[in-house]
Design a protein around this motif. Sequence first.
Motif, PDB file in Angstrom:
ATOM      1  N   VAL A   1      12.721   3.360   2.705  1.00  0.00           N
ATOM      2  CA  VAL A   1      12.390   2.484   3.834  1.00  0.00           C
ATOM      3  C   VAL A   1      11.469   1.352   3.367  1.00  0.00           C
ATOM      4  O   VAL A   1      11.676   0.182   3.703  1.00  0.00           O
ATOM      5  N   VAL A   2      10.468   1.701   2.529  1.00  0.00           N
ATOM      6  CA  VAL A   2       9.535   0.677   2.046  1.00  0.00           C
ATOM      7  C   VAL A   2      10.281  -0.366   1.213  1.00  0.00           C
ATOM      8  O   VAL A   2      10.053  -1.571   1.355  1.00  0.00           O
ATOM      9  N   LEU A   3      11.213   0.103   0.364  1.00  0.00           N
ATOM     10  CA  LEU A   3      11.937  -0.843  -0.494  1.00  0.00           C
ATOM     11  C   LEU A   3      12.867  -1.724   0.341  1.00  0.00           C
ATOM     12  O   LEU A   3      13.011  -2.922   0.057  1.00  0.00           O
ATOM     13  N   VAL A   4      13.494  -1.144   1.364  1.00  0.00           N
ATOM     14  CA  VAL A   4      14.335  -1.952   2.259  1.00  0.00           C
ATOM     15  C   VAL A   4      13.477  -3.030   2.902  1.00  0.00           C
ATOM     16  O   VAL A   4      13.869  -4.196   3.015  1.00  0.00           O
ATOM     17  N   SER A   5      12.244  -2.657   3.268  1.00  0.00           N
ATOM     18  CA  SER A   5      11.344  -3.605   3.898  1.00  0.00           C
ATOM     19  C   SER A   5      10.902  -4.682   2.909  1.00  0.00           C
ATOM     20  O   SER A   5      10.817  -5.860   3.254  1.00  0.00           O
ATOM     21  N   LEU A   6      10.647  -4.268   1.656  1.00  0.00           N
ATOM     22  CA  LEU A   6      10.241  -5.256   0.646  1.00  0.00           C
ATOM     23  C   LEU A   6      11.370  -6.247   0.393  1.00  0.00           C
ATOM     24  O   LEU A   6      11.147  -7.429   0.156  1.00  0.00           O
ATOM     25  N   THR A   7      12.623  -5.762   0.426  1.00  0.00           N
ATOM     26  CA  THR A   7      13.750  -6.677   0.255  1.00  0.00           C
ATOM     27  C   THR A   7      13.850  -7.614   1.453  1.00  0.00           C
ATOM     28  O   THR A   7      14.261  -8.763   1.299  1.00  0.00           O
TER      29      THR A   7
ATOM     30  N   MET B   1       0.843  -1.199   0.000  1.00  0.00           N
ATOM     31  CA  MET B   1       0.000   0.000   0.000  1.00  0.00           C
ATOM     32  C   MET B   1       0.874   1.242   0.000  1.00  0.00           C
ATOM     33  O   MET B   1       0.646   2.181  -0.768  1.00  0.00           O
ATOM     34  N   ALA B   2       1.902   1.260   0.876  1.00  0.00           N
ATOM     35  CA  ALA B   2       2.772   2.436   0.961  1.00  0.00           C
ATOM     36  C   ALA B   2       3.503   2.648  -0.360  1.00  0.00           C
ATOM     37  O   ALA B   2       3.554   3.777  -0.878  1.00  0.00           O
ATOM     38  N   ALA B   3       4.034   1.569  -0.946  1.00  0.00           N
ATOM     39  CA  ALA B   3       4.793   1.712  -2.190  1.00  0.00           C
ATOM     40  C   ALA B   3       3.907   2.285  -3.289  1.00  0.00           C
ATOM     41  O   ALA B   3       4.300   3.223  -4.000  1.00  0.00           O
ATOM     42  N   PHE B   4       2.681   1.747  -3.431  1.00  0.00           N
ATOM     43  CA  PHE B   4       1.815   2.242  -4.506  1.00  0.00           C
ATOM     44  C   PHE B   4       1.371   3.677  -4.244  1.00  0.00           C
ATOM     45  O   PHE B   4       1.189   4.460  -5.180  1.00  0.00           O
ATOM     46  N   MET B   5       1.183   4.034  -2.964  1.00  0.00           N
ATOM     47  CA  MET B   5       0.801   5.419  -2.670  1.00  0.00           C
ATOM     48  C   MET B   5       1.906   6.378  -3.083  1.00  0.00           C
ATOM     49  O   MET B   5       1.642   7.441  -3.652  1.00  0.00           O
ATOM     50  N   ILE B   6       3.159   6.022  -2.803  1.00  0.00           N
ATOM     51  CA  ILE B   6       4.268   6.908  -3.179  1.00  0.00           C
ATOM     52  C   ILE B   6       4.355   7.012  -4.699  1.00  0.00           C
ATOM     53  O   ILE B   6       4.496   8.107  -5.258  1.00  0.00           O
ATOM     54  N   VAL B   7       4.244   5.844  -5.374  1.00  0.00           N
ATOM     55  CA  VAL B   7       4.308   5.849  -6.837  1.00  0.00           C
ATOM     56  C   VAL B   7       3.210   6.742  -7.409  1.00  0.00           C
ATOM     57  O   VAL B   7       3.429   7.527  -8.332  1.00  0.00           O
ATOM     58  N   ASP B   8       2.017   6.656  -6.808  1.00  0.00           N
ATOM     59  CA  ASP B   8       0.882   7.439  -7.291  1.00  0.00           C
ATOM     60  C   ASP B   8       1.108   8.933  -7.054  1.00  0.00           C
ATOM     61  O   ASP B   8       0.829   9.763  -7.920  1.00  0.00           O
TER      62      ASP B   8
ATOM     63  N   LEU C   1       3.616   8.183   5.452  1.00  0.00           N
ATOM     64  CA  LEU C   1       4.556   8.310   6.562  1.00  0.00           C
ATOM     65  C   LEU C   1       4.089   7.476   7.753  1.00  0.00           C
ATOM     66  O   LEU C   1       4.897   6.849   8.437  1.00  0.00           O
ATOM     67  N   PHE C   2       2.769   7.442   7.959  1.00  0.00           N
ATOM     68  CA  PHE C   2       2.246   6.614   9.043  1.00  0.00           C
ATOM     69  C   PHE C   2       2.558   5.140   8.783  1.00  0.00           C
ATOM     70  O   PHE C   2       2.983   4.408   9.687  1.00  0.00           O
ATOM     71  N   LEU C   3       2.384   4.694   7.519  1.00  0.00           N
ATOM     72  CA  LEU C   3       2.649   3.286   7.193  1.00  0.00           C
ATOM     73  C   LEU C   3       4.126   2.967   7.383  1.00  0.00           C
ATOM     74  O   LEU C   3       4.490   1.905   7.885  1.00  0.00           O
ATOM     75  N   VAL C   4       4.998   3.923   6.983  1.00  0.00           N
ATOM     76  CA  VAL C   4       6.438   3.716   7.154  1.00  0.00           C
ATOM     77  C   VAL C   4       6.763   3.621   8.638  1.00  0.00           C
ATOM     78  O   VAL C   4       7.562   2.786   9.063  1.00  0.00           O
ATOM     79  N   PHE C   5       6.090   4.475   9.424  1.00  0.00           N
ATOM     80  CA  PHE C   5       6.286   4.403  10.875  1.00  0.00           C
ATOM     81  C   PHE C   5       5.907   3.007  11.379  1.00  0.00           C
ATOM     82  O   PHE C   5       6.621   2.410  12.190  1.00  0.00           O
ATOM     83  N   LEU C   6       4.777   2.459  10.862  1.00  0.00           N
ATOM     84  CA  LEU C   6       4.353   1.119  11.283  1.00  0.00           C
ATOM     85  C   LEU C   6       5.418   0.082  10.953  1.00  0.00           C
ATOM     86  O   LEU C   6       5.687  -0.822  11.744  1.00  0.00           O
ATOM     87  N   LEU C   7       6.030   0.215   9.764  1.00  0.00           N
ATOM     88  CA  LEU C   7       7.040  -0.764   9.352  1.00  0.00           C
ATOM     89  C   LEU C   7       8.203  -0.779  10.330  1.00  0.00           C
ATOM     90  O   LEU C   7       8.770  -1.831  10.635  1.00  0.00           O
ATOM     91  N   ILE C   8       8.612   0.395  10.821  1.00  0.00           N
ATOM     92  CA  ILE C   8       9.733   0.451  11.755  1.00  0.00           C
ATOM     93  C   ILE C   8       9.270   0.070  13.158  1.00  0.00           C
ATOM     94  O   ILE C   8       9.985  -0.574  13.910  1.00  0.00           O
ATOM     95  N   PHE C   9       8.004   0.425  13.460  1.00  0.00           N
ATOM     96  CA  PHE C   9       7.463   0.121  14.788  1.00  0.00           C
ATOM     97  C   PHE C   9       7.387  -1.387  15.006  1.00  0.00           C
ATOM     98  O   PHE C   9       7.730  -1.897  16.060  1.00  0.00           O
ATOM     99  N   PHE C  10       6.941  -2.126  13.945  1.00  0.00           N
ATOM    100  CA  PHE C  10       6.658  -3.543  14.136  1.00  0.00           C
ATOM    101  C   PHE C  10       7.910  -4.394  14.255  1.00  0.00           C
ATOM    102  O   PHE C  10       7.827  -5.542  14.671  1.00  0.00           O
ATOM    103  N   ILE C  11       9.084  -3.869  13.866  1.00  0.00           N
ATOM    104  CA  ILE C  11      10.272  -4.689  14.112  1.00  0.00           C
ATOM    105  C   ILE C  11      10.670  -4.557  15.576  1.00  0.00           C
ATOM    106  O   ILE C  11      11.203  -5.499  16.180  1.00  0.00           O
TER     107      ILE C  11
END
Lengths: 101, 500
Positions: free
Chosen positions: B397-403, B360-367, B480-490
Amino acid sequence: MIPLSHFMFISAVLFCLGLYAVLTKRNAIQVLIGIEFMINAAILNFVAFGRFDKATGGGQMFALFTIVLAAAGVAVALAIILNVYKHFRTINPAKIDSLKD
Amino acid sequence: MMNDFIQNISPSINDTIRSLSLFYPEIGIATGFILVVLADLFFHRRSPQASFMLTILCLALVGCLNFSQLGYPAEAAFGGMIIVDRLAVVFKIIFCFVSVLFVLFVRYNQSLQNSSKGTGDLYSILLAVHLGLHLMVMSQNLVMIYLSLEMVSVGSYLMVGYLSGNPKQSEAAMKYALFGAVCSAFMLYGMSLLYGFTGSLEIYSPQFASFLITTPFASWGLGLIMLLTGIAFKLSLVPFHFWSPDVYEGAPTPVTAFLSTGPKIAGFALLIRILAPFQPFNLSGIDSSIFSMTTVLAVMAIASMVVGNFGAIWQNNVKRVLAYSSIGHTGFMLMALFVFSASGFKALIFYMVIYSIMNMAAFMIVDEIEERTGKQNIDDYKGLGKSFTVLMIAMVVVLVSLTGLPPTAGFTAKFLIFSAAIEAYNLSGSALMMIVIITGAISTVVSLFYYFRIPLNAFLRTGENQVTGIKGSPKVYITLFLVFLLIFFILFPSPIQKLL
């Protein structure tokens, strides 16, 4: 009494005819007709097998639901094909290739 | 003849009434659907966003109802048509999360908001698809599986072709609809064969698995493979993945984001439901000398990872890159299913939650970038790091997470899947399992190449024409909220793990 194998044979033939149409036809509506053939082959199977399932009647019920869903699916697909025709002036799937690798 | 049925009437009515209490979330969605349609019809001129507000309210209500079902014991409803168990409820909560993000995405997408069609119908289609997703994860009867799958499919065709504003969108919708209809016809024929061999539509009834295995392999193998075709299409597993890059590129970006998360997650739930009656594979006879379900799944997983990750390298369009990468992710997620137990499901569900946030975050940024600059190709991203610094850092950050690298939750998710796969290897000791794990590791390395082309272009290369000035739009804040979630959940994975 027609034996079950006859029904299964007809339905297998119908399914293969439908698949042949899907793979070879160069017209999106003819492809849709092929898909209808495949779905109707399955419906025939359900009704034929349903004869041995009198208690729950599952096959008959499944056949009824499938007929309705197939109609809904075709309606959507036809609307989409109409839109494609507006943009491309053709409905030959082989010629509609603005999206590719 | 008639008297045989009369005595069944009152038990079945009682069963239906009892089942209704398990069906509140779905009743809520159906009511919401009708209200959204009516609101769009009557209040469209006076308050254009009425349907948006209603949809968000409805989804929030359904989410709360789902949470209240978490503690319920597993119970079958409506004469064994559906089952409400913890697995289904967890999946339903994930769908609510994805749908809310999709609705927000549609709300702040310019091309959808500015279209003459309005977005009211899109919201009502979403609710119908959402109902289909709910039924998909609960179904335990072949009728229900087919009905719910078609509900989701037909709704998705409509979503892809919703605007049909340019040739690409209508072409994507046509390819999706025709390919999808063929796959569902295959699945239907497979179901009819399985029904014929077992005499039952209930996949959990004891006679289903046992009768099936007693028939000759040539017949039941064919039926089962045809049934899997329909699900593999929804999951875009190789060799049924051809539609996905084209549809992802052509469809409006919010729809792409939804298709790559919602229906795919539901497909996995359905796969779990269909494989469950045959567990464990080697005892039920489905893994025999001539045919092995494990091998089929393993080969599909390997092929998806290879095609997805190597296919993405050659792409230039960002949405196509994400499409291929999502094929790779699907193959990767399939690894968790080889341990068919709670630990495998936990890894799978954790990965799905993280995967839906990332996608979702990746597509939102692309959009967002496409709306502001009109750029869709990676080569055009040159120098964007200067003008869209915050957005591109979020993208990194999203791409690092996708990797699947730390410090993002993508790492935890990949780690859990790998440990589930290694557990499966330890249990079975088969060489094939080892190959799957090695492919997963190699494909992770390969994915670095294409993911990191985006930051490479954005930060280290300079473009010719600079785009300046970026005002914070709602989409940026959601990202930004979604990116925060990605870092929060680790750091704190417990909120998700408590759910499982």
